[in-house]
Design a protein around this motif. Structure first.
Motif, PDB file in Angstrom:
ATOM      1  N   GLN A 226      22.993 -36.912  23.554  1.00 18.95           N
ATOM      2  CA  GLN A 226      24.188 -36.104  23.719  1.00 18.95           C
ATOM      3  C   GLN A 226      25.472 -36.896  23.485  1.00 18.95           C
ATOM      4  O   GLN A 226      26.366 -36.432  22.784  1.00 18.95           O
ATOM      5  CB  GLN A 226      24.210 -35.502  25.131  1.00 18.95           C
ATOM      6  CG  GLN A 226      25.451 -34.689  25.432  1.00 18.95           C
ATOM      7  CD  GLN A 226      25.387 -34.059  26.815  1.00 18.95           C
ATOM      8  OE1 GLN A 226      24.388 -34.163  27.525  1.00 18.95           O
ATOM      9  NE2 GLN A 226      26.455 -33.385  27.202  1.00 18.95           N
TER      10      GLN A 226
ATOM     11  N   GLU B 201      21.665 -31.670  23.066  1.00 14.72           N
ATOM     12  CA  GLU B 201      23.082 -31.289  22.983  1.00 14.72           C
ATOM     13  C   GLU B 201      23.846 -32.226  22.043  1.00 14.72           C
ATOM     14  O   GLU B 201      24.796 -32.887  22.450  1.00 14.72           O
ATOM     15  CB  GLU B 201      23.710 -31.290  24.386  1.00 14.72           C
ATOM     16  CG  GLU B 201      22.959 -30.416  25.357  1.00 14.72           C
ATOM     17  CD  GLU B 201      23.847 -29.790  26.414  1.00 14.72           C
ATOM     18  OE1 GLU B 201      25.024 -29.532  26.129  1.00 14.72           O
ATOM     19  OE2 GLU B 201      23.342 -29.547  27.515  1.00 14.72           O
TER      20      GLU B 201
ATOM     21  N   SER C 161      27.777 -31.256  21.725  1.00 10.37           N
ATOM     22  CA  SER C 161      28.558 -30.745  22.855  1.00 10.37           C
ATOM     23  C   SER C 161      29.796 -31.579  23.155  1.00 10.37           C
ATOM     24  O   SER C 161      30.769 -31.073  23.712  1.00 10.37           O
ATOM     25  CB  SER C 161      27.679 -30.659  24.108  1.00 10.37           C
ATOM     26  OG  SER C 161      27.230 -31.942  24.491  1.00 10.37           O
TER      27      SER C 161
ATOM     28  N   ALA D 243      20.661 -27.111  24.130  1.00 12.36           N
ATOM     29  CA  ALA D 243      22.095 -26.823  24.096  1.00 12.36           C
ATOM     30  C   ALA D 243      22.453 -25.819  25.185  1.00 12.36           C
ATOM     31  O   ALA D 243      21.586 -25.133  25.743  1.00 12.36           O
ATOM     32  CB  ALA D 243      22.501 -26.270  22.734  1.00 12.36           C
TER      33      ALA D 243
END
Length: 321
Positions: free
Chosen positions: A98, A179, A182, A211
């Motif tokens: 992420q 993710e 993000s 996600a």
């Protein structure tokens, strides 16, 4: 044909309290989850923060050891493999993290970060690895002339491209993308998503895409599973789940997606309340304290995830076949 099949996966953590750190309970982050991913498709896993998505993704790679269940990848049960065998299997399963900055070693140059998987698995000569790194940088849209730069010298989107190049270094079949956009600006998000789509078609990749942004999932994923408090509550092809969500939680998530029309924004019924503690989950359906449609049966009986149509499952007492 299923490339990845997860069966009844559970991951629990002991909760310790008191002077002697005695176990007072268990926090179940992943609660009896089952799903499959066909070769070449993108499978989306969505839900609020804390629902167990990332834990599930890390369990698939055995970065976290599951408490029980089965994880079948390309014909092998990964949970039955030794450490050495699992290390070899990880050539075919890679992860995009992420945080594009936190996942890169700030003391290593971009070329060294991308080359590291090849060094660990003893693949190629020095010249072959150098050529491979240059090819990967070009593949993800980075100038190989930047190979000697450190992570702090790149933008957020460029750092995520380095992470993607590293994940591709060993020619994986499956990529767990946790993710991956993000933390990026919206315009950069679109660039990274389009890059992943292009790479999927070019390299025949399979994605487990984690996600919370449903607009990204709608654009990228073929099938979608919705998680709530460690359990999958709805699973369906992407087009079906966005056109006609069935579980009240899925409906609430879709209502939470920002819209540009002020009139439409006033009509939305946004989900209220907080996710209950996984240490003391509610009785019956875990979603019933926040569900506007809950009845007494929801408070007493936990709904099973059942098939209601072709390739469509939902865990709700109020949904008929």
């Amino acid at each position: 044909m299923s490339l990845l099949e997860v069966k009844n996966l559970i991951k629990s953590y002991p909760v310790r309290r008191g002077v002697f750190s005695r176990i007072s309970g268990f926090l179940t982050a992943v609660d009896d989850v089952s799903f499959f991913i066909n070769e070449g498709e993108s499978f989306g896993l969505v839900g609020e923060s804390g629902c167990g998505k990332t834990t599930l993704g890390r369990c698939v790679l055995r970065l976290i050891e599951p408490t029980s269940g089965e994880i079948h990848f390309d014909g092998d049960n990964l949970l039955q493999l030794s450490g050495k065998e699992m290390r070899l299997r990880r050539r075919k399963i890679q992860m995009i993290f992420q945080d594009p900055y936190g996942s890169l070693n700030p003391r290593m140059r971009a070329s060294t970060i991308i080359e590291e998987p090849l060094l660990i698995h003893k693949i190629g000569t020095k010249e072959e690895r150098r050529a491979r790194v240059s090819g990967l940088m070009e593949m993800v849209g980075l100038d190989p002339a930047y190979r000697n730069r450190y992570p702090h010298e790149f933008s957020g989107g460029q750092r995520q491209r380095i992470g993607i190049a590293r994940a591709l270094a060993l020619n994986p079949k499956l990529i767990v993308a946790d993710e991956p956009v993000s933390s990026l600006d919206v315009s950069v998000q679109a660039q990274i998503i389009n890059l992943l789509k292009d790479l999927q078609h070019q390299l025949q990749l399979t994605f487990l895409f984690i996600a919370h942004d449903l607009s990204v999932v709608q654009h990228f994923c073929d099938r979608v599973a919705v998680m709530y408090l460690g359990k999958i509550v709805e699973s369906a092809p992407g087009d079906a789940i966005f056109a006609r969500p069935l579980h009240p939680y899925t409906i609430s998530l879709l209502n939470s997606v920002p819209v540009t029309d002020p009139a439409e924004r006033r009509k939305r019924d946004v989900l209220k309340g907080e996710v209950p503690s996984p240490v003391r989950p509610p009785s019956g359906c875990h979603f019933h304290p926040r569900c506007p449609l809950a009845v007494e049966r929801c408070r007493q009986e936990r709904p099973a995830l059942r098939n209601i149509a072709k390739e469509r499952q939902v865990a709700c007492h109020l949904v008929d076949e």
